[in-house]
Scaffold this active site. Structure first.
Site, PDB file in Angstrom:
ATOM      1  N   TYR A 163       0.846  -1.189   0.000  1.00 36.73           N
ATOM      2  CA  TYR A 163       0.000   0.000   0.000  1.00 36.73           C
ATOM      3  C   TYR A 163       0.886   1.245   0.000  1.00 36.73           C
ATOM      4  O   TYR A 163       1.512   1.575   0.995  1.00 36.73           O
ATOM      5  CB  TYR A 163      -0.893  -0.020   1.247  1.00 36.73           C
ATOM      6  CG  TYR A 163      -2.116   0.874   1.183  1.00 36.73           C
ATOM      7  CD1 TYR A 163      -2.302   1.820   0.175  1.00 36.73           C
ATOM      8  CD2 TYR A 163      -3.120   0.746   2.140  1.00 36.73           C
ATOM      9  CE1 TYR A 163      -3.425   2.616   0.141  1.00 36.73           C
ATOM     10  CE2 TYR A 163      -4.252   1.533   2.126  1.00 36.73           C
ATOM     11  CZ  TYR A 163      -4.410   2.468   1.117  1.00 36.73           C
ATOM     12  OH  TYR A 163      -5.536   3.255   1.093  1.00 36.73           O
ATOM     13  N   LYS A 195      -1.251  -1.034  -4.163  1.00 37.00           N
ATOM     14  CA  LYS A 195      -2.411  -0.187  -3.941  1.00 37.00           C
ATOM     15  C   LYS A 195      -1.937   1.239  -3.747  1.00 37.00           C
ATOM     16  O   LYS A 195      -0.988   1.486  -2.998  1.00 37.00           O
ATOM     17  CB  LYS A 195      -3.169  -0.672  -2.700  1.00 37.00           C
ATOM     18  CG  LYS A 195      -4.477   0.072  -2.436  1.00 37.00           C
ATOM     19  CD  LYS A 195      -5.184  -0.496  -1.219  1.00 37.00           C
ATOM     20  CE  LYS A 195      -6.497   0.236  -0.967  1.00 37.00           C
ATOM     21  NZ  LYS A 195      -7.167  -0.231   0.265  1.00 37.00           N
TER      22      LYS A 195
END
Length: 310
Positions: free
Chosen positions: A133, A158
């Site tokens: 992320y 992400k």
């Protein structure tokens, strides 16, 4: 592990005494899977990862795994200080998760090779596939993203930064690495539907939907409209539901989580409030959310026959 459809980030319910409410978490997850979620990301951002103990993350993951019963993939979060993240990763694996969403290291700004090292040290603690992320203190160059994507066990990236040009460069750099054909990219911005059309344009079609947690009908209608280039429905939802929701969200820091929990409660499942340092929405803001939710459901009502919930 391949994702399709709307990705479900459940909230973490708390009982009246502030403890993790496993029964209501199971109910919440079951409702989301039954509505058509393409994957469950438990104890992540919307699930107040920042406020959970390692033991609570493990328990929440086990509830998600048992509830989904293999119907969709289950990922849970790890992140922060390296030893803590390694422990969380081991616990998530022990609980039976299908993968890990790896959040950034805690606070410090690191050089690019330090971020690579961070990922290497976490994946060494688990055999589970990892989605990294990018947000906060972890901002990757295209070259670093390609290096991380090539690491064994890293299956996705992400983005929570929102720099479309940077993300376009990252997608192109990763795709140039042999063997990354199945590598997946996710839009992880708050209320990701607002930016989903732009991300789709640079090759990022997956996104996390906080709205799905309390209004799957709206989230599914939006997802279908995006896939089918239904500009009329997209525009109406963005203008009349998502845009006003973001405006309300931005009035108070932390409302990206607090409003979602309030929305779940408005739909009939009392999931309790948020933990410090977040604050629950004021009665006025809950009333505005309720009115907005009613309107959003009214908007998608005309498209209801096209919304799949199976």
């Amino acid at each position: 592990m391949k994702f399709h459809g709307v990705l479900f980030f459940p909230v973490t319910p708390f009982a009246a005494d502030g403890s993790l409410d496993e029964e209501r978490l199971a109910q919440h997850i079951e409702a989301g899977v039954a509505a058509g979620a393409g994957g469950v990301f438990v104890a992540c951002g919307t699930g107040e990862f920042h406020a959970l103990s390692a033991e609570e993350i493990e328990r929440a993951t086990r509830v998600a795994v048992e509830t989904t019963a293999g119907r969709v993939p289950v990922l849970a979060a790890a992140g922060g200080p390296t030893p803590v993240a390694r422990d969380q990763a081991a616990r998530v694996e022990r609980a039976g998760a299908d993968g890990i969403l790896l959040l950034p290291p805690y606070l410090v700004s690191a050089p690019q090779q330090g971020l690579v090292r961070y990922v290497e040290e976490i994946i060494a603690a688990t055999d589970l596939p990892v989605v990294f992320y990018q947000r906060g203190t972890a901002r990757l160059t295209a070259e670093t993203a390609a290096e991380i994507a090539a690491l064994p066990g890293v299956v996705g990236l992400k983005d929570g930064i929102g720099d479309i040009e940077r993300m376009h460069r990252i997608v192109r750099a990763v795709r140039a690495v042999p063997g990354t054909e199945d590598f997946q990219f996710f839009n992880g911005l708050p209320t990701a539907e607002m930016t989903a059309p732009a991300y789709k344009g640079v090759g990022v079609e997956l996104y996390s939907s906080a709205v799905f947690a309390f209004a799957p009908e709206i989230a599914l209608a939006f997802h279908r409209a995006l896939a089918e280039d239904d500009d009329a429905l997209l525009s109406r939802l963005l203008d009349e539901f998502y845009g006003p929701l973001v405006a309300l969200r931005d009035e108070v820091p932390g409302y990206a989580v607090s409003l979602v929990k309030a929305g779940v409660t408005l739909r009939g499942l009392d999931v309790g409030g948020v933990r410090a340092p977040l604050l629950d929405p004021t009665p006025e803001h809950v009333a505005r959310l309720s009115k907005l939710l009613d309107h959003g459901l009214e908007v998608v009502g005309a498209w209801a026959p096209r919304v799949s919930v199976s």
